[in-house]
Design an enzyme around this catalytic site. Structure first.
Site, PDB file in Angstrom:
ATOM      1  N   LYS A  30       2.145  -5.045  10.017  1.00 14.33           N
ATOM      2  CA  LYS A  30       2.685  -3.766   9.541  1.00 14.33           C
ATOM      3  C   LYS A  30       4.148  -3.717   9.952  1.00 14.33           C
ATOM      4  CE  LYS A  30       1.337  -0.028   7.400  1.00 14.33           C
ATOM      5  NZ  LYS A  30       0.310   0.140   6.354  1.00 14.33           N
ATOM      6  N   ASP A  49       3.936   1.566   1.862  1.00 15.88           N
ATOM      7  CA  ASP A  49       3.113   2.508   2.643  1.00 15.88           C
ATOM      8  C   ASP A  49       3.843   3.843   2.527  1.00 15.88           C
ATOM      9  OD1 ASP A  49       0.731   2.684   4.625  1.00 15.88           O
ATOM     10  OD2 ASP A  49       2.313   3.658   5.756  1.00 15.88           O
TER      11      ASP A  49
END
Ligand code: NDP
Length: 449
Positions: free
Chosen positions: A128, A168
């Site tokens: 991430k 995201d």
């Protein structure tokens, strides 16, 4: 409280090494509590130090991101990439641009991503990244300059066989376009497989935009059928958020016969007892990046209320929190249960605090955790990578069918894992165990210690 002294030791190490990483501690503890149920049957995990390896990222990259605003003023933001695990494939996970981004949040998201990607059955590791940059209120040119500066550094750490970022919160098709353009320019190569969530005209996949929201509904549909002998048909649904995930969850739930009556953003929520008019929401949110409050002024019979958590006072049959982490605490969960909910699916990553999960589970409400329920996004990113490698594009129907199959399989996989652990219906346990066992087996067989 953890029973296993081995797991207690791992958790103590995690919390003492990085005492301020609250979100990361939360996700690790939830995972260890699940593992506690089976650890006695796997002495090899302690012998080979598998769990302490698993909770430590392979690599954490932090860098400065300088950019110039429209007034000529220089700003410095912080960029990150947490490359957590590459045991089963190249690192894979989204980029988040939001002022709350810090290492704790990205480690929590990267850790969840390992298990999520494993559940999809596609060969993708976990990662991430992102920045504390806030795209809200920035001009098109400011967002472009920021993305270019961010990628100028990130490009040296990624690649189609190394690490493949996606979007995201705060990173949608527009940002992916700017990031890809900069990658291509700096590297001098058209490596479409380096990012997913791309535009359709430069290697993107049909259904990727809809995938996370659709996938949440496909998994919920299967959960309702198996655990309640029921469906979306005729149900009232409340969805928090009004971004990519919420919008397409709203679309699919409506297609499956439900009535979605509420959506929110970080300022407040709208309630439309007649059922949300998604065309209006799309026009506000995707058309001109407006606030959800506009909806009440445009659709008669609807209301807007300040404060995003109030949305959970609205009674519903199915609750789909799709905004951000830690939105629902124990008290909100009690209200949702008191109002008669029959199923809860986490659309956002970890929107429910541990005590909220506990409330749903003790009330016997089917509860699908995010690492399983929102895996449709990354699964379709995996399908985008496959199409890029083949230099070929599947039709919308083909990708949607594959997505639905993957989500249906994930549900049965986690349901069966819970049953095998002697805790039927505990999908949190099922998701943690099913996601982890595959990665652990690979770590043992590759000797990754
Ligand atoms: P978007 O940026 O498109 O939308 C996020 C939504 O959540 C917006 O409505 C936003 O409101 C709201 N929100 C964000 N932060 C907060 C906050 N601190 N408090 C209250 N509301 C907030 O993001 P996505 O829809 O893509 O992502 C939503 C969730 O789903 C995240 O948890 C993400 O990690 C997860 N997810 C997303 C995937 C994807 O494919 N996009 C895949 C898997 C998981 P506002 O506009 O006011 O900020």
């Amino acid at each position: 409280m953890l029973k296993s002294t081995y797991l207690q030791r791992v958790y103590t190490e995690v919390t003492t090494k990085d005492p301020y990483e609250r979100e990361f501690h939360q996700t690790v503890l939830e995972f260890l509590e699940s593992l506690d149920q089976i650890i006695d049957q796997h002495p090899e995990y302690e012998k080979k130090a598998i769990i302490e390896t698993f909770v430590e990222p392979e690599r954490v990259i932090s860098f400065r991101v300088p950019w110039v605003d429209d007034q000529g003023k220089l700003h410095i933001n912080r960029g990150y990439r947490v490359q957590f695990s590459s045991a089963i494939g190249p690192y894979k996970g989204g980029l988040r641009f939001h002022p709350t981004v810090n290492l704790s949040i990205l480690k929590f998201l990267g850790f969840e991503q390992i298990l999520k990607n494993s559940l999809t059955t596609l060969p993708m590791g976990g990662a991430k990244g992102g920045s504390d940059f806030d795209p809200k209120g920035k001009s098109e040119e400011e967002v472009m300059r920021f993305c270019q500066s961010f990628m100028t550094e990130l490009q040296r750490h990624i690649g189609q066989f190394v690490d493949v970022p996606a979007g995201d919160i705060g990173v949608g098709g527009r940002e992916i376009g700017y990031l890809f353009g900069q990658y291509r320019r700096v590297r001098g190569t058209y490596a479409a497989g380096v990012l997913t969530g791309k535009g359709l005209s430069f290697g993107g996949s049909l259904v990727r935009t809809e995938a996370t929201g659709y996938g949440i509904c496909y998994l919920t549909q299967e959960m309702l059928a198996k655990m309640k002998n029921d469906s979306f048909e005729g149900k009232t649904v409340v969805i928090s958020g009004s971004g990519n995930v919420a919008i397409f969850a709203c679309q699919k739930a409506t297609q499956l016969g439900a009535k979605v009556v509420a959506l929110s953003d970080s300022n407040g929520y709208i309630h439309d007892p007649n059922g949300i008019n998604l065309d209006v929401v799309k026009d506000i949110k995707l058309g001109h990046r407006g606030r959800i409050s506009e909806y009440a002024g445009r659709v008669p019979g609807s209301t807007y209320t300040e404060g995003f958590r109030g949305i959970w006072n609205i009674p519903c049959d199915i609750a789909l929190p799709c905004a951000t982490q830690n939105e629902i605490d124990g008290n909100i969960a009690k209200t949702i249960v008191k109002n008669g909910v029959m199923a809860v699916t986490e659309g956002a990553n970890m929107p429910c605090l541990p005590e909220a999960m506990q409330v749903f589970q003790s009330a016997g409400i089917p509860f699908a955790p995010s690492k399983a329920a929102n895996a449709g996004g990354v699964a379709t990113s995996g399908l985008e990578m496959s199409q890029n490698s083949m230099r070929y594009s599947w039709s919308f129907e083909e990708v949607d069918r594959r997505l639905k199959d993957i989500m249906t399989n994930i549900f049965h996989n986690i349901y069966n894992a819970a049953e095998e652990c002697g805790k039927p219906g505990d999908l949190v346990l099922g998701a943690n165990i099913a996601g982890f066992m595959k990665v652990a087996d690979v770590m043992l067989s590759q000797g990754l210690i």
